[in-house]
Design a protein around this motif. Structure first.
Motif, PDB file in Angstrom:
ATOM      1  N   SER A 233       0.829  -1.204   0.000  1.00  0.00           N
ATOM      2  CA  SER A 233       0.000   0.000   0.000  1.00  0.00           C
ATOM      3  C   SER A 233       0.865   1.257   0.000  1.00  0.00           C
ATOM      4  O   SER A 233       0.581   2.228  -0.723  1.00  0.00           O
ATOM      5  N   GLN A 234       1.917   1.254   0.789  1.00  0.00           N
ATOM      6  CA  GLN A 234       2.818   2.408   0.818  1.00  0.00           C
ATOM      7  C   GLN A 234       3.552   2.558  -0.514  1.00  0.00           C
ATOM      8  O   GLN A 234       3.746   3.670  -1.004  1.00  0.00           O
TER       9      GLN A 234
ATOM     10  N   GLU B 233       5.484  10.097   1.430  1.00  0.00           N
ATOM     11  CA  GLU B 233       4.390   9.988   0.468  1.00  0.00           C
ATOM     12  C   GLU B 233       3.649  11.329   0.371  1.00  0.00           C
ATOM     13  O   GLU B 233       3.202  11.727  -0.704  1.00  0.00           O
TER      14      GLU B 233
ATOM     15  N   GLY C 212       1.385   4.205  -2.905  1.00  0.00           N
ATOM     16  CA  GLY C 212       1.336   5.638  -2.639  1.00  0.00           C
ATOM     17  C   GLY C 212       2.551   6.367  -3.194  1.00  0.00           C
ATOM     18  O   GLY C 212       2.435   7.450  -3.765  1.00  0.00           O
TER      19      GLY C 212
ATOM     20  N   ASN D  81       5.294   7.267   5.267  1.00  0.00           N
ATOM     21  CA  ASN D  81       4.049   7.986   5.008  1.00  0.00           C
ATOM     22  C   ASN D  81       4.299   9.465   4.865  1.00  0.00           C
ATOM     23  O   ASN D  81       3.657  10.148   4.054  1.00  0.00           O
TER      24      ASN D  81
ATOM     25  N   GLN E  43       2.248   6.965  -6.917  1.00  0.00           N
ATOM     26  CA  GLN E  43       1.092   7.717  -7.415  1.00  0.00           C
ATOM     27  C   GLN E  43       1.542   8.735  -8.467  1.00  0.00           C
ATOM     28  O   GLN E  43       2.418   9.559  -8.234  1.00  0.00           O
TER      29      GLN E  43
END
Length: 235
Positions: A181-182, A233, A185, A230, A188
């Protein structure tokens, strides 16, 4: 060692392909199940050259480190040779050392002049004890009759979800564990080649390592945290 060299694929399983059929065909070639001349074409940075090299490496694994599985750049080859006798020599040595068939790789085959492409066509028509793997970013510059001697495989850019496992693996190797998931991100908005992806990953690695250097006085800073990733991100 340069970042891209450190993380260069060492086997076909390390290369990310957009099309499973392309991946399967390359594995068939690597395992000596196909012998027709192979032409990998598509945009720059899709893994054509490294794939050709890895197929040759696996086909010639029996040879060990003999120098008989080196690849040629077409432009450099033509600057040094005006015939394909060196290829025939390479094939004969490969066969004498136990290879099933001879095999040579020409990177950027479109950089052969048209007369040299005609010579290559005549050469592979005459000698059937080996095969040629070629790559090109410019399929339209490859002579039609020569192209017909090859099986063409279009290699295109993978999608972001297809890149995710590689990002997780490379950053993990750099000591930065992240989740899928990270990684999604971080990717993206990414569009581009594997070379561009390496640049992106190197940027994130350096930025996160700089962040951790600034936090070295904190006990919790011994390893990059999920929160640190995070934060990157969000930048």
């Amino acid at each position: 060692m340069k970042f891209d060299k450190k993380h260069r694929p060492q086997a076909l399983a390390d290369v990310v392909y957009a099309d499973a059929a392309v991946e399967q065909a390359l594995n068939d070639y690597a395992n000596n199940q196909r012998d027709k001349h192979l032409l990998l074409y598509g945009p720059r940075g899709t893994g054509k050259s490294v794939s050709a090299q890895l197929v040759l490496k696996q086909r010639m694994a029996i040879l060990g480190q003999t120098g008989l599985n080196d690849i040629w750049n077409a432009k450099a080859y033509q600057a040094a040779h005006n015939t394909f006798e060196p290829v025939l020599t390479q094939w004969n040595w490969q066969l004498s050392m136990g290879a099933t068939t001879g095999c040579s790789v020409f990177d950027e085959i479109d950089q052969f002049t048209l007369p040299m492409q005609h010579k290559l066509r005549a050469f592979i028509d005459q000698f059937e004890m080996g095969m040629v793997i070629a790559t090109t970013n410019n399929l339209h510059l490859v002579d039609g009759p020569l192209k017909d001697r090859f099986r063409p495989l279009f290699v295109e850019y993978p999608s972001v979800p297809q890149w995710v496992p590689r990002v997780v693996a490379v950053l993990g190797h750099e000591g930065i564990p992240i989740t899928s998931s990270q990684a999604t991100g971080l990717l993206q908005g990414f569009e581009g080649s594997g070379r561009t992806l390496d640049d992106w990953m190197e940027d994130y690695v350096l930025r996160l390592k700089r962040m951790m250097t600034q936090l070295t006085t904190r006990p919790s800073a011994s390893q990059p945290s999920s929160q640190s990733v995070n934060n990157l991100e969000a930048e």
